[in-house]
Structure formats: C-alpha cells, structure tokens
Write an enzyme that holds these catalytic residues in place. Sequence first.
Site, PDB file in Angstrom:
ATOM      1  CD  GLU A   1      -3.297   0.604   1.985  1.00  0.00           C
ATOM      2  OE1 GLU A   1      -4.298   1.329   1.911  1.00  0.00           O
ATOM      3  OE2 GLU A   1      -3.179  -0.316   2.796  1.00  0.00           O
TER       4      GLU A   1
ATOM      5  CG  HIS B   1     -12.794   2.468   7.273  1.00  0.00           C
ATOM      6  ND1 HIS B   1     -11.490   2.113   7.007  1.00  0.00           N
ATOM      7  CD2 HIS B   1     -13.533   1.362   6.997  1.00  0.00           C
ATOM      8  CE1 HIS B   1     -11.447   0.849   6.585  1.00  0.00           C
ATOM      9  NE2 HIS B   1     -12.670   0.383   6.559  1.00  0.00           N
TER      10      HIS B   1
ATOM     11  CG  HIS C   1     -31.140  -6.000  34.869  1.00  0.00           C
ATOM     12  ND1 HIS C   1     -31.464  -4.834  34.202  1.00  0.00           N
ATOM     13  CD2 HIS C   1     -31.286  -5.723  36.194  1.00  0.00           C
ATOM     14  CE1 HIS C   1     -31.796  -3.905  35.091  1.00  0.00           C
ATOM     15  NE2 HIS C   1     -31.698  -4.414  36.301  1.00  0.00           N
TER      16      HIS C   1
ATOM     17  CE  LYS D   1     -30.553  -0.844  37.750  1.00  0.00           C
ATOM     18  NZ  LYS D   1     -31.969  -1.038  38.066  1.00  0.00           N
TER      19      LYS D   1
END
Length: 1551
Positions: free
Chosen positions: A253, A268, A1162, A1191
């Site tokens: 590259e 991206h 949960h 939470k």
Amino acid sequence: MSIEKVSILGKESIHVGYGIQSHIVEETIKCLASSTYVIISDTNMSKTPTYEKLQDSFQKELAKQRPQSRLLTYLIPPGENHKNRETKAEVEDFLLQQGCTRDTVILAVGGGVIGDMIGFVAATFMRGVRVVQVPTTLLSMVDSSVGGKTAIDTELGKNFIGAFHQPEFVFCDVSFLQTLPKRQLINGMAEVVKTAAIWDETEFTRLEGFAKRFLAEISAPTPNLESIKDELIKTVLGSVRVKAFVVSADEKEGGLRNLLNFGHTIGHAIEAILTPEALHGECVSIGMIKEAELSRYLGILPPSAVARLSKCLAAYGLPISVDEKIFSKIIGAKKNNLKIDSLIKKMLIDKKNDGSKIRCVLLESIGKCYESKAHQIFKEDIQVVMTDEVFVHPFANRHPESVSITPPGSKSISNRALILAALGEGTTRIKNLLHSDDTKHMLDAVVLMKGATVSFEDSGDTVVVQGHGGKLFACKEEIYLGNAGTASRFLTAVAALVNSTQDEKSVTLTGNARMQERPIAALVDALTTNGSKVDYLNKQGSLPLKIEAGNGFKGGRIELAATTSSQYVSAILMCAPYAEKEVTLSLVGGKPISQLYIDMTIAMMKDFGVDVTKSETEEYTYHIPKAVYQNPQEYVVESDASSATYPLAFAALTNSSCTIPNIGSSSLQGDARFAVDVLKPMGCTVEQTSKSTTVTGPPIGTLKALPEIDMEPMTDAFLTASVVAAVSQGTTTISGIANQRVKECNRIKAMVDELAKFGVSADETEDGISIHGVQLKDLKTPGGRGVKTYDDHRVAMSFSLLAGLCKDPVLIQERSTTGKTWPGWWDVLHSKFNAKLEGHEYIRQRSGSLRNGDRSIVIIGMRAAGKTTLSRWLAEHLNFKLLDLDQYLEKKLAVDIKLLVKEKGWDYFREKETEVLNECLEKFGKGHILATGGGIVEGEKPREALKNYTKSGGIVLHLHRDLKETVNFLSKDPTRPAYSDDIEEVWKRREKWYHECSNYHFYSTHCTSEAEFANLKLVFAKFVSKITGDDTFVLPATRSTFVTLTYPDLRKVPSLIKDVSETSNAVELRVDLLANQETAYIAEQIGLLRSVATDLPILYTVRTKSQCGQYPDEDEEGMRKLLMFGLKMGVDIIDLQLISSPSTIAEVISKRGHTKIIASHHDFTGDLKWDNVEWKNKYAQGVSIDADFVKLVGMAKTFDDNLLLENFRRQNTEKPLIGINMGPQGKLSRVLNKVLTPVTHELITDKPIGVGQLSLKEINQALFQIGGLLEKEFWVVGFPVSHSRSPALHNAAYAALGLPYKFDIFETDDAEKVYTQLMQKPTFGGLAVTIPLKLDIKKYCTELSESAKLIGAVNTVTPIADGRKGFLGDNTDWIGIANSFKKADFALASGVTNGLVVGGGGTSRAAIFALHSLGCQKIYLLNRTESKLQDLVDSFPDYDLEILLEKNASSVSIGLVVSCVPGDKALDETLMKKLDGVLSNNKGDKQTRPLLLEAAYKPRVTPIMELAKEKYDWTVIPGVEMLVNQGEAQFKLHTGYTAPYKVIHSAVLNE
C-alpha cells in the site's frame, strides 16, 4: 466443476467457483503439507451445511492423504466486536495449548472478521504460519480475503493493529453465499460497485444491468443463488481481478493500492461510530457518495457520474445517505452521534493518512480515479460535503472577471423527455438530462411501472431509454416522489394509463410531508371525469393517491380552468395520444397560466412524432390525435433556463461577466427571457444570440429597480429577480406570480420573510411582491439560524447570491435541497465563482428539551376533571393569563352554551368550538392557559389542530381524575348541559382521543380536605415545572440512591412510601409489578406516589422477564406503549432496556422531552463476567443512544466479580454508570457504586431473597468499614448554645443513615477560636453558626452563597474540597422559614400574597429573603424601632418593602407573617397595637387561611402566637418547625444526604 484462477503476486492462488468444497480440501492437503491443520470459524458459520460439509470432507481426505496429520477446529463468537486483542489472544492460547508449531496451516473460514483476525494470528503465531482464506461472505470474497491485509480493531478505530501476510490460497466458493441473509449479500455489493467505479466502467455497466435480477433473487421467499451463479461468479471475479492486479503492483500500500480505499476515508469514520448496527458495506456505500460529492465539489467529477453512482448503489439496496428511512431505523439513536467533529477525528487517525493530513481517493469519472493516487484533503472541504448547512462568506473580489457556466439540463424539459420516451416506441439517447432528485424519482417510477428500460452511456452523461410504447403495469411498491412537484403531476396522469396485472390492481403515488400538502385536486378531477378512479389516501386534494389500474383514458373533450397549473395541462397533453378517443383539450376562463410551458410541451410532443393542432375556432383549445410516440435516436435537453438565472444574477450583482453557452433567444423556456426582460432594464449589459446569453453587471451599487414587471412567463425566476432587486435603487414590483404560493413552499411569503433578515423590506401583493431596495452598505447579515430555505431549491440558490454581498458570512439552511434541479450548485459557486464556503453542523437540541418559556399551554379533559381549578393554579404558577374557551365562545356569540346546545344542537356547538380553538391558538399563542371544553376532541378538525400543536413543540395537557368522582360530581351539577350519553360511555369513546391529542397527562388524586388540596396544588406545580423544563432532575454531585417500590397497589401502603423513600434521591415505580398495566391504573398509582413523596423524582421502570422483571418479553408493542405513557406522565427518569427494539429505543429517545433516560441491561445468569466484551458493547450502546445514565447489572458468583466490575467502572466514564452485581456475593458492588444505587429500607419487610439488596444505612456502614467514608466532626458554635437542639437533630440523622459522624457543642463568642480550633482540624465536617457569630464568621469563609450575601449572615459553614480550597458560608434560616410555610399548606393560598416581618434583627433579613422566594408581591416591615427597618429597606432595594405605619395596619392585606422578635420578652405596646390591627383585618377563614410563623422556639407558645391563634383564628407555626426545617437544609449541605424528617423532628421535640 468449473474453477477460475486469478494470479496475485505471480502465483495463481485465488480460486473462484461454485460448490468447490472438495477442491478446497484436496488443494490444501496436496499443496500445503503439515502436521496440524486448524479450521477456525465462528459459531454462526459452524451451524451451516456448507461448513459442515467442508469440515467432514477435510477430516476424511486427511485420513486418506496424511493419516499422521491432525485436524483441529476452533470457534469464536461472531461479530466485529470480537475482532480484538482479547479474542486474538484466546485463539493463540488455544494453538499453544494444542502444541501447534511453525508448520501449522490455518484455514480461516468465515467473513471479514474471521479473515482479518485469523490472518493476523497466522502472521504473528510462531513469527508467521501459513494461512488459507476461505471467505464465506460476498464482502470478504471481493475485499478482505485478497491482498494479505490482516488486522484487529481497537477502541480508536478499525484495523489499527495488523500485518501484511499473504495467504497461500484464497478459495472463493460462491455457494457459501447461499447461507447469507439478504442484508449481508447486499452489504458485499458495496465493495463490488466500488471496484468497478474506480477501475472498470464496462464492469460497472454490467453491474447496473445485474442489479434488478440480483435483488429479485435474494429477496425471494426461498432464494436460489444457483440460478444466478454465473453472474455471481463474474461479479466476484471482476472485483478480485482488479484487486489482485493492484496488490501485485503495490503489495504494501505505497501508492496504487490506496485506490482500493475509495469511499473508505469517510465510510470507515461513519462505520466506527455506527458499528455494529451498520455494516461495513453500508457505510462504504455512503462514504462513496460523499467522496464522489467531494470530487464534484472540487471540480473533478461531473454531476452525472455522482448521479449514476448513486443510482447503481441504490439499485442494489445499499444506503446512499444516513437519512434514508430504512438505514435510519437500523442505526436508531446512534445517528445522533454522527457529529462532524467526531467524524473528522476518526478520519485524522486513518491508516492511509500522511501524518495528520487526511488523504482521500478522488474519482474523475466512472471507472477512473483522479491521478491514480490518494490526495490530501482539507478538513474545510470535507466539512462542506458532510453538512447540510453552509456559511457563504463575502464574495469580496475573489470571483473571476468573466466565466462560462453550463447549467444542468432543464428540469421541465428533462421530465417531459422522460415521460415521452417512456411512452414512446424505440430507443432514444437523452443527453444533458438533469441528474437530480426530481428526475431520479421520475426514472424510478417509469422503471417500476415497466414503462421503459433505462441504461447509461458516456460515464452516465447519456441516458438510454427504450420505450415500451405506452404499455405500463401496476406495481406493488409505492412510488415515492419526495417533494418533486413536476414528477407528481405528470405521473398522476401517466398512472391513469397503467394496466393491471394478476397480482396488482392499482398504483400508489406518495411523497414527503410537504408534497402531501401541495394541491393536485384539479388534475385528479379532470382524470376522474374522464373515467379514471383515483382515491386520496390521506388529505383530500393532495398525495398520496391510489389510482386504479385498467380504467384507461376515455378521451373526448376535456376542459380545464385556464388558471390551473400549466403542469396539469402538460400532463394531460402528453398522455392524450393514448386515450380511447381523440382528445380535445380546452382551457376555459381566460388566459392560461405559463402559456410558454404549454407551448414547450406541444413542441416536444412533435419531436417525438405527435402533432398537436390548435383550434381555429376556440381560443386556447387543442386537438390531440390518437398515436404512439416514436422515439428519436437522440434528444438533447437544453440547459435549465431557471437555473441559468443564478449565475447570470451573480454577474449582475458583482460587476462581472457570465456566459450561458446553450440558452439563447430561440429557447422554448420562458425563463430564457430573464436576462433581456429583467437584468437589462436593471442596468446590466446583455448580449444574446439564438443559442447563448452573456450578462455583464454594472458597477456595484448602481443596479436600478424595476417599478413594474409582469413575470408570468417566467414565474420561477422571480426569486432571482427579488434578490437582485434587494440591492437595487428604488422599489421593484413583480406581478403575475400568484402560482408561486403553492410551489415547494409559499415562495412569495418566504421571500418577504427572509429578505427582512437582510434588512430589506418587502410586501406581498395580490399576485406578486414589492421589494424596497437598500444600499449595499445597509445590507444586514442575518443573525441566529440565518436563511431558512423551506426545503425549496430556488430559495436556497437565490439567497446564496445575496448572502455573498453581506459584510459577514451568512448561514444557509438545508443546502441539499438544491439537488432537485442543480445538485452541483454549491460546487459551481465554490469552484467556478471562487466563493468561500464553510460547512456548518446544526446540533439539534433534544426533542422537547427546550424550555416551554412563554408558549401557551392547552388544557383538555373530561368535564369535571378539575380543568377550571388546575388551569387557575397553572396560570398562577406560570404567571400566565387564563382563557376559558367556553367562556370566550359565549362572549363571542353572546349566548349561554347550555342554551346554544338546546337551540342549535351539539353539531353546531362543535363547529363553533373548533373555530374558537383555531382562533385562540393563533391569537393567544403566548402567555396563556387555554382551557377547552370536555368535548373538544369529538371533532376530527380540532383533534388535528391539537396534534399539530404538540408536533410544533407546544404542550397539550390532559387532566383526569377518578371517573367515579367525575360521575358523582356531574350528577349534582345542574349548571352544565346534560350529556346525551352515559358519562362512562362518553369517557370510553373519548379516552383514545384525549391520549392521541395530548403530549402530557396529569392525574388528580381525590381530595377531601384543605390539606389534601394544598398538597395537590404543590404536586401539580412541581409537575408543571418538570414538563416545562423549569425543574428537571439533576444528578447530585455526591453519592445518590433510589428506593424501589415493588407493591402491586400503592394505595395500601401510602404512609410507608413516605418513610422508606425520603432519604433517597429518587423512587422507582416498578410498573411491571403493579396489579395491572392499564394506563388509567398506572396514572392513579403515579398520582398517589406524587402526593405522598412530593419532592422525590420518579423513576419509571417496566422490566421484562428476561431482565429480572415480570413483563412479557414478547409484548414489544405493549412495552412501547407503556414507556410512551411514562413520558406522557412527565416522570423524571425512565428505564429503557437495551434489549428493546431499535424502533422503540429511537421513539423513546426522540420523545423524551425533559425526562432523563437510564439505558439498562441485566444479566441474572452470571454467565457474563465483567471482562467480557458484551458488557462494553452494552455500555457503548447506552452511550450511543444518548442516554443520560447507563445501568448494567450482573450476577456475582464470586467475590472477585465485584473487583472485575470496579475495573470496568474505571474504564467506562463517558456516561454516569450504575453498575452493580446481584446476589449475596455482590453486595460490595452496591457499596462501591456512587450513582443512583438501588436501595431497600429497614421498614420494607418483603424484600426479594438472594438479590443482595442493602439499605442506605447498611451501605454507609459498610463503606465506613472499608475506608470509603471517613469520620467527621460537626459543631454548633455561638454563645449561649448549651441548650441547642442542633446536636440532637444531626446525631439522630447520622445514626439513622449509618454515617460515622459526630455533632457537638462549642460554646464561644470568638470566631477566631472557631477557625483555629475547629475549622483547621482534618476531621472538620461543618458548622451550625448562631449568635453572636453569624457576622464574625464570614471573614473565615472563602466563598459566600447568594443567600448569605444578601441576608448578610452565615449560619452554616462547610469545607470546600475537604477544606483544601477554603470554606463556604451559607444561610439556611430562610429555607427553614420558607419550608415551614410550605409544609403548613401554604400552597393553598390563591393568587399573590403579601407578607409581614415583625422585628428588625438578623433573622428578619432571612425572613424577608424567604417571603420573597415564596412569591410575596409586597413585604411589610414592623418593629419597635423604625430606624432599624429603614436599614432593611436599603439592604433589599429590589424587593418591594414597606414600613407598616399605624394608620395602615388595619387596612393592608397580609397572608404570611414571620415573627422575629424574642419570644421570652414583653412586647412594645405600640408594636402590639399595629400587629393586632393586621391580624384583625386578615382573620382566618376557609378561603384565606393566613399563616404566622414564630421564629423563636422558646417558649413553645409565645404571646404573638397566642394572640394570632386564639383571638383571630390564624394558623400558627411554632418556632421548633423552623428549627427542624433549617436543620434539615443544613444537614443536606453538610453531608449531601436528605435527613429522615420524622427522625429529626422527634429528636428536636424530645427534650
């Protein structure tokens, strides 16, 4: 078995075919000898038949060919979120444990995640082992598997850690794609289209043709990819060959390989924010469009190429904008995180960059990149492309002296050409077609109705239309037309020609919200009169329309009003040749509107082979023969003359020259006359030939106004003329443009409103506008939100010209609206005229998060629901005016409602009621409470008005109370007109209407006493403060908790609720545990909870069974409705489960108003340890939806689970985290959690077993034991203080809350002693300060509160940052006074109350401050020594204080009195006489209930108290109440906790 091989880096290692599992096995075992082969895949892939076949084949073949070798398998969880360091380490540990060595061969069987990560494992394990890539998704076949790039993700971005490690083989078995869902297949096509777009136009053209078949096959109920396997193999090969060639030329590259990143710089960045909801290909698709637009903005890529790329991607079902409906639904609330700054930060750390410089691949044409490399891009250019608002900077002298501009093809001609070509026979090549939203909708519609086959040539510049001779067919899909008015009118007529099919019998045309307001009735009426059957699906006279197929066009004589839109006329003209009989079209009633456009249509019909003849006997009448259009070989669309007015006007405004090379005097378009008829008389030099037009502007500031000009032949150009007129000398009056009121917006009004922002006044006339020009120096720069474009392309382009003449940059909203006719307008302005543009991102505030301010509030509800009383309270609370709409109606009609109903009936009354509602919403839109009658919701029109009011951000409040009480009340009230139906039946009928018309709901508890009414008023005031945004929940800076109520019916435990909740920061109502989940029952429970726990915020929770609750998981719709009802009830906090559907989450987030959101999850199984990536994903999801808190609740199976949670807590701090473990071993997590810890209480007896709940007292005690809370000391200081009740009050509260604190007495009159001996101690916690130190202590305070400053005395001292930053002096005496009145039902007092302060000492100052805070309009002062009172008056200049003179004492109105004189000393006779007069004049009764507070708490009953209560029936409040209430406030300042009121009250009283 056919296998295609592709060479990469000199080796034919890429094999492509269909059903080649046996080849994969044979080739691997034969060519790659090894002692150990390891197949690594994910748990999803392992369940597919293709994978099982591959594994079985490998095992059998290995036993034959290499019996001494072994086969291992390893599976990882699926998904991008597992492509990380942790998973890589787990794979490596497995390989090491299995004794794998350097001769190991790994087969990566899966999609891009597997290929990237397992390739990286192979690159690093034993310093590199051999790897075989077996991609199983389309995306991985054409992208990640080829080229040797391997990587894992980090928190900062995708693929940031990796290596180049070439696979030994890449086996692309297209049969694996059969296992993929539709969305994943579409996802892969993004990379395929990308590769063709950068490299091979021929392949791109093939892909355009394959899209329809591809999408049809994968959308089938049971897709069979074998039927398109040849095309799929070609598709994979086309991409793979390009990538292999590029990689071979540039493996690491260094340059050329960067071209493969087209669409990825922006894509991206989007993916990094939207993952995992959005897929890689979807983000790259959007990235490609944005980077193509960037190329166009920089003047490199033609607009037609952008349009072609968009169409191709959309044809494969890929998103081309984050705003697309389906894509927006997928990403949900994460869309809010796509902020330009965040995106650019992501781009700045892209691997392709040169240091901090962003590099991007630019497209030159379809199939070719610009200069075959990535280019450095400036952030400013990206910002323009990525935002929908733009600042236009002053043009100054940056523009060229002369320029030639070719505008896009005419919208009018383009749309007509497409209709004629689609209806015609043969193939035509249309050149210079406008590539815009309008024509895109037109092309899509023609293809959907099978009217033509469409393809592209010349990089998209030429559109090839093969017409089907007028044979059109009904389609299943709705035809969406956006806001394309021309397309909607033409296609309405075309749809009348559509034939039915076996399955489809109609065509549906629809559009956006604005399109659904625009008129089309005249055209529909003409068509229905001629035999068509058309139904309005929504609003009468506008889209959406349902047009029945097969009825055809009868023909014969058709009459249209001459005043109707020329587009209606053109629509019928173009379709007329396909009527059953020859058509005679007559325009009756005068001269037609826009005759030139009618002439244009007729001329174009001739070009396509149909001659229209004009009647010789009737004016404006046309004869159209029956015929079939014959498509010409080529048709060139003339540039849009309306669009050409903008560059020509630019020249006029800037003293420069502009040439339009392809529009001249021979043009069919009316707007072609703009230069000659408008700009020339205004002072411009105009040169026009038959084919071109050049305009040169006069010296700046010398343009002349046009006293009068009829612009009827070129109505669209009036906007351009208007902005030129704005800076011309004199007044310009434009007429003949009435039709512009019903375009994309009311353009005349829009022009008047927006010109005003520039300091230019303009007036609407009957059919036009008058503009009063200003000198250039007097042109103002619009402030605030700049220019509103009304989603109208012509408004946006016109004002972009005027904006550049201002001294400062001007903001233009909705710049993308120019896509209708000139998508590249901003690019032309930037690249051709050198204008400086600056992208601007408008950060929209949360829906409903703005304070209501002075906007009027509408009240609805059943008769006798308490509307009159609560409306009055509401008006008092907000200081609004109360307007009863029934009374307004009676006054307006001069008749009693009861009589009106009796004489004219309910229908007449409802009609008048609707008129009054609309009038009042318009006339009294600010500062009013509009109280409506109970039946306002009976009519559709008032319901629509109320719903529109809520949509615009207004509050419609539904008031309700217990229905039985309502029935009882009404049955006793003879003053109201009788219901014709049973009251309960009326409620059942109206209930749904009340709910749909309101955005807030308040339930009034039944009141039987004055105290209950007082409490209701207080509760209602707090509710109103919440929904108007004046008092929303704020997380305390200290530790916070909430107590959970799990009772099925709160009515059974009202006293317990208050006791268990008062020391918490919120109270949780578990809606799923209530006796039933009917909204009426929930409203009643919330009403009761508010009446008991008056000051506490409510946390509203509906927990499903899978999340440790009771609500059924499968009832998603029921859950959505309950959550939305919670928002309507104005609760402070709502719990939103992260397992909810994206649509539910998005709706709750978007309609949250002032309610805070807890995003919760949960796991009660305990399977998820806190170092599992799933917890990080859930936290990230909570952050991404913009919840206020996250939470997360796990289950502790070991003590160490708490330590893992604390490590997680340290790492995740973007949003406040409520993180706890359930179970007995999880108790430590509750102790360590600081934010809204769920707690129980000692008084709650039926606690759930095994959950590990703790009370606040238990948490504090445990926290002290482990060092989280340190011992502190507090004192009451002053002289004398030996009998002070402060130690008893504070120590009782410490004990109740488990705090390791001690409160003692320090008797002294020396402030210095207090400072040196107490305040310097490391355990110092705070002081209660009394006489004589309230003034002396101030010099040792680093800061003073506002109340302490104004009162001039300090009674409370607290350390700032443990004393390291000094000490805060505060005053809680005034709170003690104010709260004493509030707790004595002060809220019942009606209207503004005046107050009286008796005494002139230090406490008097606190009393004045308190009475002012309670809203007293005037405060009187009374004292034995009047000179002291003058000092008080001077100290509070902004308060309305008045010394009470003896002559006035018996006449003033006073409702609140504070006695601040010593309680144990005889009172002055003169003072007592004045006080006696005040008390006598304001005697207590049921209406007024005056209150007197005694500040002295010794003796318990003072002479003033006795006088007020016994002689004049005043309600008296003993001084001990003030002591307790100020102590309660002091305790909160010292500790951050709320003291238990009963406990401290008892402690003070029990001497």
